[in-house]
Scaffold this motif. Sequence first.
Motif, PDB file in Angstrom:
ATOM      1  N   LYS A  42       0.813  -1.231   0.000  1.00  0.00           N
ATOM      2  CA  LYS A  42       0.000   0.000   0.000  1.00  0.00           C
ATOM      3  C   LYS A  42       0.838   1.270   0.000  1.00  0.00           C
ATOM      4  O   LYS A  42       0.349   2.344  -0.335  1.00  0.00           O
ATOM      5  N   SER A 129      -7.931  -0.626   3.193  1.00  0.00           N
ATOM      6  CA  SER A 129      -8.496  -0.513   1.858  1.00  0.00           C
ATOM      7  C   SER A 129      -7.422  -0.843   0.823  1.00  0.00           C
ATOM      8  O   SER A 129      -6.254  -0.483   0.983  1.00  0.00           O
ATOM      9  N   ASN A 131      -5.965   0.024  -1.854  1.00  0.00           N
ATOM     10  CA  ASN A 131      -5.514   1.073  -2.777  1.00  0.00           C
ATOM     11  C   ASN A 131      -4.170   1.572  -2.280  1.00  0.00           C
ATOM     12  O   ASN A 131      -3.784   1.287  -1.141  1.00  0.00           O
ATOM     13  N   SER A 137     -10.054   4.925  -2.562  1.00  0.00           N
ATOM     14  CA  SER A 137     -10.223   3.515  -2.213  1.00  0.00           C
ATOM     15  C   SER A 137     -10.770   2.722  -3.404  1.00  0.00           C
ATOM     16  O   SER A 137     -11.337   3.288  -4.334  1.00  0.00           O
ATOM     17  N   HIS A 214      -6.451  12.998   1.710  1.00  0.00           N
ATOM     18  CA  HIS A 214      -6.571  11.541   1.689  1.00  0.00           C
ATOM     19  C   HIS A 214      -7.699  11.258   0.701  1.00  0.00           C
ATOM     20  O   HIS A 214      -8.416  12.170   0.324  1.00  0.00           O
TER      21      HIS A 214
HETATM   22 MG    MG Z   1      -7.930   3.550   3.433  1.00  0.00          MG
END
Ligand code: MG
Length: 300
Positions: A42, A129, A131, A137, A214
């Motif tokens: 990630k 998540s 991503n 996401s 984010h």
């Molecule tokens: Mg996340």
Amino acid sequence: MVERAAQILREGGVVAFPTETVYGLGADAENEAAVRRVFEIKGRPIGHPVIVHVADRSQLDDWAREIPKSARILAERFWPGPLTIVLARTSRASNLVTGSQDTVALRAPSHPLAQAILREYGGGVVAPSANRFGTVSATRAEHVIADLGEAVDFVVDGGPATIGVESTIVDLSHGEPAILRPGGITREQLAQALGVPVREGGTEVRVPGSLASHYAPRARVELAENDAVAEGLASALRSQGRRVSLIGSSEVSAFARDLYERLRAADREGADAIVVVLPPNEGIGVALRDRLRRAASPRR
Ligand code: MG
Ligand code: TXA
């Protein structure tokens, strides 16, 4: 598919799987090396805690201690489902999983494939998540493959996520309940189930979802309170030669379900700017406005 996923988890591999909220990047929560790989794939900084996913509330006591009655009530009422509960941890939850906090975040997802994998596997599965850290996401298997591709051992395709926005995180480890991240279960639903008011905010703990920027696509995001304002913004940007994508919806649950795909589609189509008409600040609209505000924040 389910057995293969469980087998890979047992062997310390990394499996992306669907949940009702977003796709998760799963690994054995008790395997330090496997959890480390999830952080690496990630690009998530070590120190940001991850959620431990379990099949059902019978596993609460494996991971949490001094469990208040409120946690039992919420787990009974909303699990399996889009609710994450933060509780005092047991020693089973490692420092890597919890970000060295004395608490652990727990969730039982309701997606039939997530349920089947968790039951077949039997233990706890960390699943941030699926991503890259800080970006939009993944709500479809294609998103996971586009973002993380080869790095993941196995991607379980369960079609588009039905809710489309991450779980609500409620902290029950500090006495009165506090929402750390709005999501699929609303503050009103929590307050009603508990019979006490539930605070919004209380982010003294590190939550990536609480970082200013984010959930962000590549294109810049502009927010509008209504269609007219959005049209005005879009035409102003277009007159500056920008490629603009306009996103809005009259129906809030469809908006939630499709939002991340629409942000990703705008990026794929080469938009410079995405103008979004905000949903009303109620129900799941609270979570959508939270994510959109972060997507629109100045980038790190
Ligand atoms: Mg996340
Ligand atoms: O819907 C969801 O929750 C999805 C699906 C895959 O289950 N998962 C997800 O995970 O959104 P992630 O890692 O992207 O976000 C988890 C959030 C982070 O903001 C993290 O900081 C917070 O949970 N968290 C984890 N452990 C925590 C703890 N002990 N105290 C406070 N926040 C915590």
